[in-house]
Design a protein around this motif. Structure first.
Motif, PDB file in Angstrom:
ATOM      1  N   MET A   1     -23.758 -39.179  42.699  1.00  0.00           N
ATOM      2  CA  MET A   1     -22.304 -39.018  42.698  1.00  0.00           C
ATOM      3  C   MET A   1     -21.857 -38.738  41.272  1.00  0.00           C
ATOM      4  SD  MET A   1     -21.113 -42.227  45.170  1.00  0.00           S
ATOM      5  CE  MET A   1     -22.058 -43.507  44.303  1.00  0.00           C
ATOM      6  N   ASN A   2     -20.659 -38.189  41.126  1.00  0.00           N
ATOM      7  CA  ASN A   2     -20.105 -37.992  39.789  1.00  0.00           C
ATOM      8  C   ASN A   2     -19.713 -39.322  39.159  1.00  0.00           C
ATOM      9  OD1 ASN A   2     -20.315 -35.178  39.605  1.00  0.00           O
ATOM     10  ND2 ASN A   2     -18.403 -34.865  40.726  1.00  0.00           N
ATOM     11  N   GLU A   3     -19.211 -40.238  39.988  1.00  0.00           N
ATOM     12  CA  GLU A   3     -18.831 -41.565  39.526  1.00  0.00           C
ATOM     13  C   GLU A   3     -18.850 -42.502  40.736  1.00  0.00           C
ATOM     14  OE1 GLU A   3     -14.855 -41.411  38.019  1.00  0.00           O
ATOM     15  OE2 GLU A   3     -14.109 -40.247  39.719  1.00  0.00           O
ATOM     16  N   PRO A   4     -18.981 -43.803  40.508  1.00  0.00           N
ATOM     17  CA  PRO A   4     -19.074 -44.735  41.641  1.00  0.00           C
ATOM     18  C   PRO A   4     -17.699 -45.110  42.188  1.00  0.00           C
ATOM     19  CG  PRO A   4     -19.367 -45.929  39.588  1.00  0.00           C
ATOM     20  CD  PRO A   4     -19.193 -44.486  39.217  1.00  0.00           C
ATOM     21  N   THR A   5     -17.158 -44.270  43.079  1.00  0.00           N
ATOM     22  CA  THR A   5     -15.862 -44.533  43.687  1.00  0.00           C
ATOM     23  C   THR A   5     -15.967 -44.365  45.202  1.00  0.00           C
ATOM     24  OG1 THR A   5     -15.096 -42.238  43.598  1.00  0.00           O
ATOM     25  CG2 THR A   5     -14.671 -43.613  41.656  1.00  0.00           C
ATOM     26  N   PHE A   6     -14.952 -44.838  45.904  1.00  0.00           N
ATOM     27  CA  PHE A   6     -14.913 -44.705  47.360  1.00  0.00           C
ATOM     28  C   PHE A   6     -14.944 -43.241  47.773  1.00  0.00           C
ATOM     29  CE2 PHE A   6     -12.674 -44.128  51.356  1.00  0.00           C
ATOM     30  CZ  PHE A   6     -13.183 -45.120  52.164  1.00  0.00           C
ATOM     31  N   GLU A   7     -14.165 -42.398  47.119  1.00  0.00           N
ATOM     32  CA  GLU A   7     -14.090 -40.990  47.497  1.00  0.00           C
ATOM     33  C   GLU A   7     -15.425 -40.287  47.256  1.00  0.00           C
ATOM     34  OE1 GLU A   7     -12.688 -37.416  48.968  1.00  0.00           O
ATOM     35  OE2 GLU A   7     -11.994 -39.474  49.216  1.00  0.00           O
ATOM     36  N   GLU A   8     -16.097 -40.617  46.167  1.00  0.00           N
ATOM     37  CA  GLU A   8     -17.415 -40.037  45.905  1.00  0.00           C
ATOM     38  C   GLU A   8     -18.435 -40.512  46.936  1.00  0.00           C
ATOM     39  OE1 GLU A   8     -18.783 -37.952  43.066  1.00  0.00           O
ATOM     40  OE2 GLU A   8     -16.714 -37.314  43.388  1.00  0.00           O
ATOM     41  N   LEU A   9     -18.336 -41.775  47.347  1.00  0.00           N
ATOM     42  CA  LEU A   9     -19.211 -42.288  48.400  1.00  0.00           C
ATOM     43  C   LEU A   9     -18.972 -41.531  49.700  1.00  0.00           C
ATOM     44  CD1 LEU A   9     -21.181 -44.364  49.645  1.00  0.00           C
ATOM     45  CD2 LEU A   9     -19.206 -45.880  49.984  1.00  0.00           C
ATOM     46  N   ARG A  10     -17.711 -41.331  50.058  1.00  0.00           N
ATOM     47  CA  ARG A  10     -17.398 -40.587  51.277  1.00  0.00           C
ATOM     48  C   ARG A  10     -18.024 -39.192  51.235  1.00  0.00           C
ATOM     49  NH1 ARG A  10     -14.585 -36.701  53.029  1.00  0.00           N
ATOM     50  NH2 ARG A  10     -13.616 -36.271  51.010  1.00  0.00           N
ATOM     51  N   LYS A  11     -17.902 -38.528  50.095  1.00  0.00           N
ATOM     52  CA  LYS A  11     -18.472 -37.187  49.954  1.00  0.00           C
ATOM     53  C   LYS A  11     -19.997 -37.227  50.023  1.00  0.00           C
ATOM     54  CE  LYS A  11     -14.654 -35.196  47.280  1.00  0.00           C
ATOM     55  NZ  LYS A  11     -14.229 -34.647  45.962  1.00  0.00           N
ATOM     56  N   ALA A  12     -20.600 -38.268  49.477  1.00  0.00           N
ATOM     57  CA  ALA A  12     -22.061 -38.384  49.521  1.00  0.00           C
ATOM     58  C   ALA A  12     -22.556 -38.560  50.953  1.00  0.00           C
ATOM     59  CB  ALA A  12     -22.532 -39.550  48.645  1.00  0.00           C
ATOM     60  N   LEU A  13     -21.834 -39.352  51.745  1.00  0.00           N
ATOM     61  CA  LEU A  13     -22.239 -39.571  53.130  1.00  0.00           C
ATOM     62  C   LEU A  13     -22.125 -38.296  53.957  1.00  0.00           C
ATOM     63  CD1 LEU A  13     -20.703 -43.094  53.858  1.00  0.00           C
ATOM     64  CD2 LEU A  13     -23.039 -42.532  53.172  1.00  0.00           C
ATOM     65  N   SER A  14     -21.190 -37.411  53.580  1.00  0.00           N
ATOM     66  CA  SER A  14     -21.047 -36.137  54.292  1.00  0.00           C
ATOM     67  C   SER A  14     -21.702 -34.977  53.541  1.00  0.00           C
ATOM     68  CB  SER A  14     -19.565 -35.830  54.551  1.00  0.00           C
ATOM     69  OG  SER A  14     -18.838 -35.806  53.335  1.00  0.00           O
ATOM     70  N   LYS A  15     -22.428 -35.306  52.442  1.00  0.00           N
ATOM     71  CA  LYS A  15     -23.216 -34.323  51.675  1.00  0.00           C
ATOM     72  C   LYS A  15     -22.357 -33.190  51.132  1.00  0.00           C
ATOM     73  CE  LYS A  15     -26.998 -35.358  54.837  1.00  0.00           C
ATOM     74  NZ  LYS A  15     -27.832 -34.843  55.953  1.00  0.00           N
ATOM     75  N   GLU A  16     -21.259 -33.555  50.516  1.00  0.00           N
ATOM     76  CA  GLU A  16     -20.347 -32.556  49.964  1.00  0.00           C
ATOM     77  C   GLU A  16     -20.631 -32.313  48.482  1.00  0.00           C
ATOM     78  OE1 GLU A  16     -16.178 -33.248  50.633  1.00  0.00           O
ATOM     79  OE2 GLU A  16     -16.538 -34.082  52.622  1.00  0.00           O
ATOM     80  N   GLY A  17     -20.685 -31.046  48.098  1.00  0.00           N
ATOM     81  CA  GLY A  17     -20.745 -30.672  46.688  1.00  0.00           C
ATOM     82  C   GLY A  17     -21.911 -31.252  45.925  1.00  0.00           C
ATOM     83  N   GLY A  18     -23.055 -31.379  46.575  1.00  0.00           N
ATOM     84  CA  GLY A  18     -24.242 -31.891  45.899  1.00  0.00           C
ATOM     85  C   GLY A  18     -24.363 -33.397  45.882  1.00  0.00           C
ATOM     86  N   ARG A  19     -23.328 -34.094  46.321  1.00  0.00           N
ATOM     87  CA  ARG A  19     -23.411 -35.553  46.401  1.00  0.00           C
ATOM     88  C   ARG A  19     -24.229 -35.912  47.638  1.00  0.00           C
ATOM     89  NH1 ARG A  19     -18.760 -33.396  45.081  1.00  0.00           N
ATOM     90  NH2 ARG A  19     -17.494 -34.190  43.342  1.00  0.00           N
ATOM     91  N   ARG A  20     -25.070 -36.933  47.519  1.00  0.00           N
ATOM     92  CA  ARG A  20     -25.973 -37.233  48.640  1.00  0.00           C
ATOM     93  C   ARG A  20     -26.739 -38.520  48.354  1.00  0.00           C
ATOM     94  NH1 ARG A  20     -28.499 -34.388  44.917  1.00  0.00           N
ATOM     95  NH2 ARG A  20     -30.773 -34.482  44.696  1.00  0.00           N
TER      96      ARG A  20
END
Length: 386
Positions: free
Chosen positions: A229-248
């Motif tokens: 993630m770019n930073e440890p936040t709720f929104e970044e976690l949400r994006k990681a769970l849906s594999k958005e923008g390289g977050r995973r």
């Protein structure tokens, strides 16, 4: 992208005043103790604390905020000196569509969402102060409420024989109870891993997460994951769970499923391995058994030519499970190397040998790589490291 060690399923045993929240949880599992232990002993970067809906827990969180120790992040989540807390709630669904009770995890970005959810829960369950309570709405109604509040909805330990989605909750498919579009991830549980779960075709579209379901401080991070993630936040976690923008999720770390207490089918009375075709236990003569996760997954699985590309699932054994590594030696290791994450991931064999005997250093490296010999668990009895 940065890598963050994350465990999203940690229970609160007691409030600051001593009131029970998770009755089976340790008394030392207060909100304040959890955040200190997860950051300073375990070395985690993000945690999900379940049971934050309990009113006394909310008050304790607000006390930390008033003191300037807990800060709401712009991207969601709460920061405690470098550790991000994602507040959540574990609930039990048993509506007319369920064949058995199902536990789910609901997470929220901020105190406003959490408090609104807590207020709604008070009208739909019997005791707002306790963990894992049965909610008297349908699974889909709960999903819709969580989404209305901008939250995350995740079925918990989905293969456990009791109180889980596939354990007894549904016969064949999660769509019997839930709206498939409103599930953000699937929590695997201690008795399974990615390779087992991917035999079930309907799970291929979901991210798998591995969490501790900790009922004591020592059990925190017995399973966890690293997340880019770019930073440890709720929104970044949400994006990681849906594999958005390289977050995973970049790796899942968990017990070998053999160590889970429900991995193999076993006698209900004596926990001896039990073949379902047998009329009684060959060890004690008892006639009932608890179906293991491995056998339940086999029932639901089908031949799949293509399975999704997944992050590696690394069978790693926590320090607490390593034979001969008692509390004093663990404290010695922590004094020298800081956190359990550092010991399990970073400290070299040569440096370990300077602190503990060579044989123990070898066991720690074997635990890190999942090469210790194991005996399977079942019917509520954990497997063993031999």
């Amino acid at each position: 992208m940065n890598q963050y060690y994350t465990d999203l399923h940690i229970h609160i045993g007691r409030t600051k005043s001593g009131r029970a929240v998770k009755i089976t949880g340790a008394k030392s599992l207060t909100f304040s103790n959890i955040i200190d232990h997860a950051r300073d002993k375990k070395g985690l970067n993000m945690i999900g604390i379940i049971d934050c809906h309990s009113p006394e827990v909310i008050l304790e969180m607000e006390e930390h905020m008033a003191a300037g120790e807990l800060i709401e992040l712009a991207g969601g989540g709460l920061s405690y000196g470098g550790l991000t807390i994602i507040p959540g709630s574990e609930l039990e669904i048993y509506d007319e569509n369920c064949h058995g009770p199902i536990h789910v995890l609901c997470f929220f970005a901020d105190m406003n969402g959490l408090k609104r959810f807590s207020g709604w829960l008070e009208d739909n369950l019997k005791n707002i102060h306790l963990s894992s309570q049965r909610i008297y709405v349908s699974g889909k109604e709960l999903q819709y409420k969580v989404k209305e509040l901008g939250g995350l909805f995740i079925p918990a330990h989905v293969f456990t024989p009791f109180k889980s989605l596939y354990g007894k909750g549904v016969q064949d498919s999660l769509t019997e109870v839930f709206n498939a579009e409103f599930i953000d991830a699937i929590e695997l549980g201690l008795s399974s891993d990615t390779y087992m779960a991917d035999g079930i075709r309907e799970l291929h579209s979901y991210t798998f997460i591995s969490n501790s379901d900790a009922h004591s401080l020592g059990k925190i991070a017995r399973e966890y994951q690293t997340i880019a993630m770019n930073e440890p936040t709720f929104e970044e976690l949400r994006k990681a769970l849906s594999k958005e923008g390289g977050r995973r999720i970049t790796a899942n770390y968990g017990l070998d499923p053999l160590l889970g207490k429900y991995h193999q089918t076993a006698c209900e009375k004596c926990q001896h391995p039990f073949h379902p075709d047998d009329e009684k236990c060959e060890n004690c003569g008892h006639h009932k058994y608890v179906k293991g996760v491995a056998d339940r997954i086999a029932e639901l699985s089908e031949a799949c030519e293509n399975t999704p590309e997944r992050p590696p699932y690394i069978h790693q054994i926590p320090l607490e499970f390593i034979p001969g590594l008692g509390p004093k030696m663990r404290e010695k290791l922590l004094d020298h190397f800081g956190t359990e994450m550092a010991i399990l991931h970073e400290v070299s064999y040569d440096h370990l040998k300077q602190v503990v005997p060579q044989a123990m250093a070898e066991r720690i490296i074997a635990a890190r790589t999942g090469t210790l010999q194991l005996a399977a668990g079942g019917a509520g009895k954990y497997g063993k490291v031999m």
